[in-house]
Design an enzyme around this catalytic site. Sequence first.
Site, PDB file in Angstrom:
ATOM      1  N   ALA A  93      -5.750  -4.527  -0.096  1.00 30.44           N
ATOM      2  CA  ALA A  93      -6.171  -4.539   1.303  1.00 30.44           C
ATOM      3  C   ALA A  93      -5.257  -3.709   2.206  1.00 30.44           C
ATOM      4  CB  ALA A  93      -6.224  -5.975   1.809  1.00 30.44           C
ATOM      5  N   LYS A  94      -4.038  -3.433   1.715  1.00 31.89           N
ATOM      6  CA  LYS A  94      -3.061  -2.616   2.440  1.00 31.89           C
ATOM      7  C   LYS A  94      -2.893  -3.072   3.893  1.00 31.89           C
ATOM      8  CE  LYS A  94      -3.912   1.370  -0.544  1.00 31.89           C
ATOM      9  NZ  LYS A  94      -5.047   0.794  -1.334  1.00 31.89           N
ATOM     10  N   ARG A  95      -2.693  -4.368   4.053  1.00 29.48           N
ATOM     11  CA  ARG A  95      -2.506  -4.936   5.379  1.00 29.48           C
ATOM     12  C   ARG A  95      -1.065  -4.708   5.845  1.00 29.48           C
ATOM     13  NH1 ARG A  95      -7.519  -4.903   5.025  1.00 29.48           N
ATOM     14  NH2 ARG A  95      -8.818  -6.715   5.527  1.00 29.48           N
TER      15      ARG A  95
END
Length: 273
Positions: A93-95
């Site tokens: 998700a590369k949050r």
Amino acid sequence: MEQLIQQIKKKQSLLCVGLDTDRNKIPPHLLKEEDPLFAFNKAIIEATHSFTVAYKPNTAFYEAHGEAGWRALKKTIDYLNTHHPDIFTIADAKRGDIGNTSTMYAKAFFEEMAFDSVTVAPYMGRDSVEPFLAFEHKYAILLALTSNEGASDFQTQKLTEEELYKKVLQTSLTWRNSDRLMYVVGATKAEFLKEIRKIVPHQFLLVPGVGAQGGSLEDVCQYGLNDRYGLLINSSRGIIYASQGEDFAEVAREKAQELQREMEKLLSTVKVK
């Protein structure tokens, strides 16, 4: 983490299959299904799980379809947790945001979706990552040195005499619960792995870029393996889209098995504690 290590040992595999499920690329006959994304994922999982120790859905491919996409993602993770609970799961998700926002992202993926880990961008620093590390038995996978062309814009730029990615690695080790950190290191940057292992000798590295992006499996294993394996090597397109026909799952199984056999040879020399 012990469960993941046991899976690697049992299957003699480091394989992580990326479920970057694009509705425009899945076999056309699946579009007749009530939920084409989940139908595709389920078939891929059942075809490849014997050779796989982790699955990594890229959430963008589900978010793009709104509510229906989120349902497909939830059904996918529920299916994995019910039928293959020993396999490690990664929400790609590369949050990365501060304080309460990061906590809410962590709750979404760790509690609501029940993933084992989530990829996180480090640009905003400690207070954007530590909320993910507050969850026991869950892991944040920090973007350290990625495989994309634009990685050189920042990651390999030197701050005085040291590249930025090294500063990210070193600083992250000072954060609370840093033992719950893993790191993304692109396979196309395999020559950097020797230096990375000097900084993070014990952590797991998630390595995309083998196969379609040109990364060398042998180089990654040579420089990245440690005495607890320490690697998850991701393959997405090379497995899940190996065939566009009705035999897509069977061909995916063959591709996964090919990679697993290569990994087994490379793992034969590893002495694991």
